[in-house]
Write a protein that holds these residues in place. Structure first.
Motif, PDB file in Angstrom:
ATOM      1  N   VAL A  63      18.637  22.252  19.441  1.00  0.00           N
ATOM      2  CA  VAL A  63      17.725  21.234  18.932  1.00  0.00           C
ATOM      3  C   VAL A  63      17.427  20.298  20.100  1.00  0.00           C
ATOM      4  CG1 VAL A  63      17.363  19.417  17.218  1.00  0.00           C
ATOM      5  CG2 VAL A  63      18.870  21.342  16.675  1.00  0.00           C
ATOM      6  N   GLU A  64      16.144  20.180  20.390  1.00  0.00           N
ATOM      7  CA  GLU A  64      15.770  19.323  21.518  1.00  0.00           C
ATOM      8  C   GLU A  64      15.344  17.952  21.008  1.00  0.00           C
ATOM      9  OE1 GLU A  64      12.533  19.018  25.020  1.00  0.00           O
ATOM     10  OE2 GLU A  64      12.664  20.955  23.996  1.00  0.00           O
ATOM     11  N   THR A  65      15.900  16.926  21.608  1.00  0.00           N
ATOM     12  CA  THR A  65      15.461  15.559  21.302  1.00  0.00           C
ATOM     13  C   THR A  65      15.018  14.908  22.611  1.00  0.00           C
ATOM     14  OG1 THR A  65      17.558  14.432  21.704  1.00  0.00           O
ATOM     15  CG2 THR A  65      17.260  15.402  19.512  1.00  0.00           C
ATOM     16  N   ASP A  66      14.468  13.724  22.492  1.00  0.00           N
ATOM     17  CA  ASP A  66      14.053  12.974  23.671  1.00  0.00           C
ATOM     18  C   ASP A  66      15.226  12.713  24.606  1.00  0.00           C
ATOM     19  OD1 ASP A  66      11.491  12.418  24.144  1.00  0.00           O
ATOM     20  OD2 ASP A  66      11.521  10.336  23.404  1.00  0.00           O
ATOM     21  N   PHE A  67      16.391  12.516  23.996  1.00  0.00           N
ATOM     22  CA  PHE A  67      17.577  12.111  24.739  1.00  0.00           C
ATOM     23  C   PHE A  67      18.309  13.294  25.371  1.00  0.00           C
ATOM     24  CE2 PHE A  67      22.271  11.522  24.004  1.00  0.00           C
ATOM     25  CZ  PHE A  67      22.520  10.739  25.122  1.00  0.00           C
ATOM     26  N   ASP A  68      18.400  14.412  24.608  1.00  0.00           N
ATOM     27  CA  ASP A  68      19.243  15.525  25.068  1.00  0.00           C
ATOM     28  C   ASP A  68      18.929  16.776  24.243  1.00  0.00           C
ATOM     29  OD1 ASP A  68      21.190  16.812  26.474  1.00  0.00           O
ATOM     30  OD2 ASP A  68      22.865  15.570  25.769  1.00  0.00           O
ATOM     31  N   THR A  69      19.488  17.899  24.683  1.00  0.00           N
ATOM     32  CA  THR A  69      19.398  19.115  23.867  1.00  0.00           C
ATOM     33  C   THR A  69      20.783  19.365  23.268  1.00  0.00           C
ATOM     34  OG1 THR A  69      17.660  20.002  25.240  1.00  0.00           O
ATOM     35  CG2 THR A  69      18.873  21.595  23.910  1.00  0.00           C
ATOM     36  N   PHE A  70      20.802  19.563  21.933  1.00  0.00           N
ATOM     37  CA  PHE A  70      22.076  19.764  21.226  1.00  0.00           C
ATOM     38  C   PHE A  70      22.171  21.236  20.818  1.00  0.00           C
ATOM     39  CE2 PHE A  70      21.024  15.364  20.855  1.00  0.00           C
ATOM     40  CZ  PHE A  70      22.237  14.676  20.895  1.00  0.00           C
ATOM     41  N   LYS A  71      23.278  21.868  21.145  1.00  0.00           N
ATOM     42  CA  LYS A  71      23.442  23.269  20.794  1.00  0.00           C
ATOM     43  C   LYS A  71      24.394  23.369  19.603  1.00  0.00           C
ATOM     44  CE  LYS A  71      23.528  27.572  23.342  1.00  0.00           C
ATOM     45  NZ  LYS A  71      23.638  28.246  22.085  1.00  0.00           N
ATOM     46  N   GLY A  72      24.008  24.169  18.617  1.00  0.00           N
ATOM     47  CA  GLY A  72      24.858  24.306  17.444  1.00  0.00           C
ATOM     48  C   GLY A  72      25.257  25.757  17.202  1.00  0.00           C
ATOM     49  N   ASP A  73      26.521  25.964  16.848  1.00  0.00           N
ATOM     50  CA  ASP A  73      26.933  27.312  16.417  1.00  0.00           C
ATOM     51  C   ASP A  73      26.418  27.543  15.007  1.00  0.00           C
ATOM     52  OD1 ASP A  73      28.719  28.069  18.754  1.00  0.00           O
ATOM     53  OD2 ASP A  73      29.414  26.058  18.236  1.00  0.00           O
ATOM     54  N   LEU A  74      26.164  26.465  14.327  1.00  0.00           N
ATOM     55  CA  LEU A  74      25.442  26.491  13.044  1.00  0.00           C
ATOM     56  C   LEU A  74      24.460  25.323  13.092  1.00  0.00           C
ATOM     57  CD1 LEU A  74      24.744  26.801  10.021  1.00  0.00           C
ATOM     58  CD2 LEU A  74      26.951  25.765   9.470  1.00  0.00           C
ATOM     59  N   VAL A  75      23.171  25.618  12.826  1.00  0.00           N
ATOM     60  CA  VAL A  75      22.167  24.545  12.788  1.00  0.00           C
ATOM     61  C   VAL A  75      21.553  24.534  11.391  1.00  0.00           C
ATOM     62  CG1 VAL A  75      20.083  23.576  13.815  1.00  0.00           C
ATOM     63  CG2 VAL A  75      21.689  24.856  15.253  1.00  0.00           C
ATOM     64  N   HIS A 107      18.557   9.140  19.680  1.00  0.00           N
ATOM     65  CA  HIS A 107      18.053  10.436  20.187  1.00  0.00           C
ATOM     66  C   HIS A 107      16.593  10.357  20.634  1.00  0.00           C
ATOM     67  CE1 HIS A 107      15.914  11.236  16.428  1.00  0.00           C
ATOM     68  NE2 HIS A 107      17.035  11.127  15.729  1.00  0.00           N
ATOM     69  N   GLY A 108      15.893   9.314  20.214  1.00  0.00           N
ATOM     70  CA  GLY A 108      14.532   9.084  20.711  1.00  0.00           C
ATOM     71  C   GLY A 108      13.451   9.941  20.068  1.00  0.00           C
ATOM     72  N   GLY A 109      13.827  10.833  19.148  1.00  0.00           N
ATOM     73  CA  GLY A 109      12.821  11.681  18.488  1.00  0.00           C
ATOM     74  C   GLY A 109      13.231  13.144  18.579  1.00  0.00           C
ATOM     75  N   ILE A 110      13.040  13.876  17.449  1.00  0.00           N
ATOM     76  CA  ILE A 110      13.400  15.293  17.421  1.00  0.00           C
ATOM     77  C   ILE A 110      12.175  16.088  17.864  1.00  0.00           C
ATOM     78  CG2 ILE A 110      14.124  17.197  15.915  1.00  0.00           C
ATOM     79  CD1 ILE A 110      15.505  14.769  14.244  1.00  0.00           C
TER      80      ILE A 110
END
Ligand SMILES: Cc1cc2nc3c(=O)[nH]c(=O)nc-3n(C[C@H](O)[C@H](O)[C@H](O)COP(=O)(O)OP(=O)(O)OC[C@H]3O[C@@H](n4cnc5c(N)ncnc54)[C@H](O)[C@@H]3O)c2cc1C
Length: 427
Positions: free
Chosen positions: A265-277, A252-255
């Motif tokens: 949640v944004e990381t260096d690699f991508d943005t991850f969307k959660g219905d629960l985070v 992910h290269g870093g949060i």
């Protein structure tokens, strides 16, 4: 700290000395006073052992913010539906009624080390001859940009048990098939090294037991490896194939941060969307220890490995998650083990009872799926520099199901045993 023996320290500090044969009819004000801050795995154990083993010769006060204690240990099993919330919640009644401990429900605001008094949030002062500090951890909110105490109402951490545990359970139970859970795992050092990954297992257990084969769990980890990794990853593939995706920093290269308004949640690699985070931020010793100057620049409190005595103040002992315990992980088992060493040394200071060489132990069990328990553990002894591991063991991949079931059952026995060791046998 200049190393002192227990006896020279007692003499230098002017502590009143008592023998164990001291008559218990002594008035409270004549007895040496021990105050314990924090009624968790470390503090409540220390309070109980000092009171029990001094047989009335020491006046023990336990200061705890909450009237009841919900254990973080086994809170993952509550999330997975294996335990009720009530079964992981304990009262201080037995400590007060059977062990003569004065239990004060309230927040300790400061430690006046010069006057040897704990200053309560209401301004009242509680004097001590020896102080045991076991406040657990505080979360470093801004270690994850965008995260905060308010954000935790939307993206629970649930790394301190109680309302946060219930909130995470509600959100977990509301997940539907096709939805995604994202966990931001914590950096080292943090309480309960296998805890995040047992939690992932319990998330997966709930989703798969509902037949939600299209639900996903993504773990974004700032660490490149984690506790019992091979065991967890084997178990996830076996019981929940394709459901769990774990990404270390090389992927992910870093949060970069979280956004509670979009659940992302944004990381260096991508943005991850959660219905629960579920965000588990970095940790430090509980605020009271920081404020009292007991922590160093690591955020945790250095101690003498032989006694658990603070290297910052000879009248204070620091236990559990708040201390720097060398090779020992931050766990309830460790805190309970350290508390017994501290209790023995506190009594040694105040009643001249015999102090034996310190020995410590820890085992951390984790449940991966129904009847699939694993464990890691070690024995420890003090060296000049730290509490060092002497022997260790860990479950193996590929173990048969009977052994895994036995390991899980062992953990049930441990929970029953340790909670009565901490809080006194209830009911
Ligand atoms: C999800 C999860 C699972 C875990 N599973 C396990 C496991 O299976 N096995 C295991 O051994 N460990 C486990 N742990 C770790 C374990 O819970 C902790 O390591 C342990 O509770 C540490 O004990 P402690 O006494 O240091 O702190 P705590 O148990 O947190 O106790 C600290 C207490 O101090 C009180 N306090 C703090 N500051 C003040 C103040 N200023 N005034 C008054 N009171 C105060 C708090 O209210 C709290 O009750 C787990 C943890 C988590 C998060």
């Amino acid at each position: 700290m200049t190393k002192m023996t227990r006896r020279t320290f007692g003499l230098l500090s002017g502590a009143a000395t008592f023998s164990l044969a001291l008559p218990t009819y002594l008035r409270a004000q004549d007895r040496p006073k021990v105050v314990v801050i924090g009624g968790g795995a470390g503090g409540a154990t220390a309070a109980r052992y000092i009171a029990k083993d001094s047989e009335g010769a020491v006046d023990v006060t336990l200061i705890e913010a909450n009237p009841q204690y919900t254990t973080c240990f086994f809170s993952n099993l509550y999330l997975g539906g294996f335990r009720s919330f009530q079964s992981i919640t304990h009262s201080y009644d037995v400590l007060a009624s059977n062990f003569g401990i004065s239990v004060v429900t309230g927040m300790a605001d400061a430690i006046d080390r010069e006057a040897r008094e704990v200053v309560m949030a209401d301004g009242s002062r509680v004097p001590y001859d020896r102080l045991v500090v076991s406040p657990g951890i505080d979360l470093i909110w801004d270690s994850v940009p965008g995260y905060s105490e308010e954000a935790a109402e939307i993206m629970p951490h649930s790394w301190k048990a109680g309302p946060q545990t219930r909130l995470l359970k509600e959100k977990l139970d509301a997940i539907e098939n096709g939805q995604q859970i994202v966990m931001v795992a914590p950096p080292n050092p943090y309480r309960c090294p296998p805890g995040p990954y047992e939690r992932v297992s319990m998330f997966a257990h709930i989703l798969s037991s509902k037949g939600y084969t299209d639900a996903k769990i993504v773990v974004l980890d700032p660490k490149s490896k984690f506790s019992k990794q091979a065991l967890f990853q084997e178990g996830w593939e076996k019981h929940y194939p394709g459901m769990v995706e774990w990404y270390g920093p090389d992927v992910h290269g870093g949060i970069k941060g979280v956004d509670p308004s979009t659940g992302s949640v944004e990381t260096d690699f991508d943005t991850f969307k959660g219905d629960l985070v579920n965000v588990i931020p970095a940790q430090k010793a509980g605020e009271i220890a920081q404020k009292a100057g007991l922590a160093n620049d690591t955020g945790f409190c250095p101690i003498d490995p032989e006694s658990m005595r603070s290297t910052m103040d000879e009248n204070i002992f620091v236990l559990g998650d708040a201390c720097i315990a060398g090779d020992m992980p931050k766990s309830a088992f460790s805190a309970n083990s350290q508390a017994k060493v501290a209790a023995m040394n506190v009594r040694g200071d105040l009643t001249e009872s015999k102090v034996f060489p310190a020995r410590y132990a820890n085992t951390c069990w984790s449940l991966i799926a129904t009847d699939d328990g694993v464990k890691v553990g070690a024995q420890y002894a003090p060296t000049e520099e730290k509490i060092a591991s002497t022997t260790s063991f860990i479950s193996q991949t590929g173990e048969d199901s009977a052994l895994r079931k036995a390991t899980y059952e062992e953990s049930l026995g441990w929970y029953a045993g340790i909670t009565s060791d901490i809080f006194g046998r209830q009911g």
